[in-house]
Design an enzyme around this catalytic site. Structure first.
Site, short mmCIF file in Angstrom:
data_model
loop_
_atom_site.label_atom_id
_atom_site.label_comp_id
_atom_site.label_asym_id
_atom_site.label_seq_id
_atom_site.Cartn_x
_atom_site.Cartn_y
_atom_site.Cartn_z
CE1 TYR A 140 -3.60 -2.51 0.50
CE2 TYR A 140 -4.65 -0.53 1.35
CZ TYR A 140 -4.74 -1.82 0.87
OH TYR A 140 -5.97 -2.40 0.78
CE LYS A 190 1.51 -17.58 -3.38
NZ LYS A 190 0.54 -18.70 -3.47
CG ASP A 222 -2.39 -20.09 -2.02
OD1 ASP A 222 -1.81 -20.12 -0.90
OD2 ASP A 222 -1.96 -20.73 -3.01
CG ASP A 246 -8.15 -4.58 1.69
OD1 ASP A 246 -9.06 -4.10 2.39
OD2 ASP A 246 -8.15 -4.52 0.44
CG ASP A 250 -13.74 -6.95 2.39
OD1 ASP A 250 -13.42 -6.22 3.35
OD2 ASP A 250 -14.27 -6.52 1.35
C1 IPM Z 1 -10.36 -1.18 4.30
C2 IPM Z 1 -10.66 -0.50 2.98
C3 IPM Z 1 -9.51 0.45 2.66
C4 IPM Z 1 -8.25 -0.38 2.56
C5 IPM Z 1 -9.72 1.30 1.40
C6 IPM Z 1 -11.01 2.08 1.44
C7 IPM Z 1 -8.56 2.22 1.13
O1 IPM Z 1 -10.86 -1.46 2.00
O2 IPM Z 1 -10.23 -0.45 5.31
O3 IPM Z 1 -10.30 -2.40 4.33
O4 IPM Z 1 -7.96 -0.96 1.50
O5 IPM Z 1 -7.53 -0.47 3.55
MG MG Z 2 -10.95 -3.48 2.72
#
Ligand code: IPM
Ligand code: MG
Length: 357
Positions: A140, A190, A222, A246, A250
């Site tokens: 990032y 990885k 993975d 990240d 999710d």
């Molecule tokens: C998160 C979001 C952010 C990230 C974005 C909005 C920049 O997806 O906080 O997980 O990638 O960190």
């Molecule tokens: Mg995110």
């Protein structure tokens, strides 16, 4: 006195923040926490008002505060802007500017929501895992980065990099967290392909000597993604870099029924923190009073625990959230259509939590 900066942001940000703000006021009154809040701009809202996704005044206020509560940033209105001016840059800049290297993303399944998950209830029931994500390093932020070259022949590139001290400090957070839980830590990398994660694995292994009571394991990313949807209860704490964290967070969020339920804390070494829901600004449902405010409300609980050291107030919020779920109140994202459920909007969900407090 405790100073809290509120950053509503974009999309559903202002709606969910309004409800979280009411919850904060309610616990402030009940527990006498001496909280003083101030509101500032970030993201697209800040771009519209000042031209910058993170105005200097916002960063200065955030740095001076005990904690920051954030809604969400971004939306289609600003998608055409160059990378450096997008709303998301505001979020990345405040994370870096406050040195918030440790991102804690707990995925906890509320028993009432077991049937809201897309996975079978027996796979997810009792799920309680914590993802510790490094937040201000890795690909990032790595340099060099960019898009260069002649039209048609351009090259886009980023750099994934971690230094030993960066790996060690996030590793310590994860080992410490594991010590307060089931004492199992899975480091995700990885290392079969990427040198940066060969070093990651080496440092985590070295650090484990200082935490003999924690059982450390390693997993390729993975496989970790697969295991999260196959048998998520095998995990207690997972620690990983910025990009993998990240993505995995999710996936972990969805195990719990809805990403609309997941809070997060981003901390620096002074216990200063920024607290935000894991979900985004959801522009498609913004302004319709259907968003789920619970992730932001639960982020207030994390704020009280980690930055204000007010665990009773945090517990009161968590208990209130459980009680509204037990009353079978559901926002649209966690509704299953089961009989007895009452589907409510963002504001009514906030009302219910405030009443339960
Ligand atoms: C998160 C979001 C952010 C990230 C974005 C909005 C920049 O997806 O906080 O997980 O990638 O960190
Ligand atoms: Mg995110």
């Amino acid at each position: 006195m405790a100073q809290i900066v509120l950053l509503a942001g974009d999309g559903i940000g202002p709606e969910i923040m309004a409800q979280a703000g009411r919850v904060l006021e309610a616990v402030n009154a009940r527990f006498g926490l001496g909280i003083v809040t101030s509101e500032h701009l970030i993201g697209g809202a800040a771009i519209d008002a000042t031209g910058e996704p993170l105005p200097e005044a916002t960063l200065a206020a955030a740095k001076a505060a005990d904690a920051v509560l954030l809604g969400a940033v971004g939306g289609p209105k600003w998608d055409g802007l160059p990378m450096a001016n997008r709303p998301e840059k505001g979020l990345l800049k405040i994370r870096a500017g406050m040195n918030l290297f440790a991102n804690l993303r707990p995925a906890l399944l509320y028993p009432e929501l077991a049937s809201a998950s897309t996975l079978k209830p027996e796979v997810v029931s009792g799920l309680d895992l914590l993802i510790v994500r490094e937040l201000i390093g890795g690909i990032y932020f790595g340099e060099p980065r960019g898009i260069e070259g002649e039209p048609g022949q351009r090259v886009g590139f980023n750099t994934d990099r971690y230094s030993e001290p960066e790996i060690e400090r996030i590793g310590r957070i994860a080992f410490e967290a594991a010590m307060t839980r089931d004492r199992r830590l899975c480091s995700v990398d990885k290392a079969n392909v990427l040198e940066v994660t060969v070093l990651w694995r080496e440092v985590m292994t070295r650090l484990s000597a200082e935490y003999p009571e924690v059982e450390l394991s390693h997993m390729y990313v993975d496989n970790a993604a697969m295991q999260l949807v196959r048998a998520p209860k095998q995990f207690d704490v997972m620690v990983t870099g910025n990009l993998f964290g990240d993505i995995l967070s999710d996936a972990a969020a969805m195990l719990t029924g809805s990403i609309g339920m997941l809070p997060s804390a981003s901390m620096n070494s002074d216990n200063q923190g920024l607290y935000e829901p894991c979900h985004g600004s959801a522009p498609d449902i913004a302004g319709q009073d259907v968003a789920n405010p619970l992730a932001t409300i639960l982020s207030v609980a994390m704020l009280l625990t980690h930055s204000l050291k007010a665990p009773e107030a945090a517990l009161a919020i968590e208990t209130a959230v459980k009680s509204v779920l037990a009353q079978r109140l559901r926002t649209a994202d966690i509704a299953t259509g089961a009989s007895g459920e009452r589907v409510v909007g963002c504001q009514a969900m906030g009302d219910a939590v405030v009443n339960a407090l």
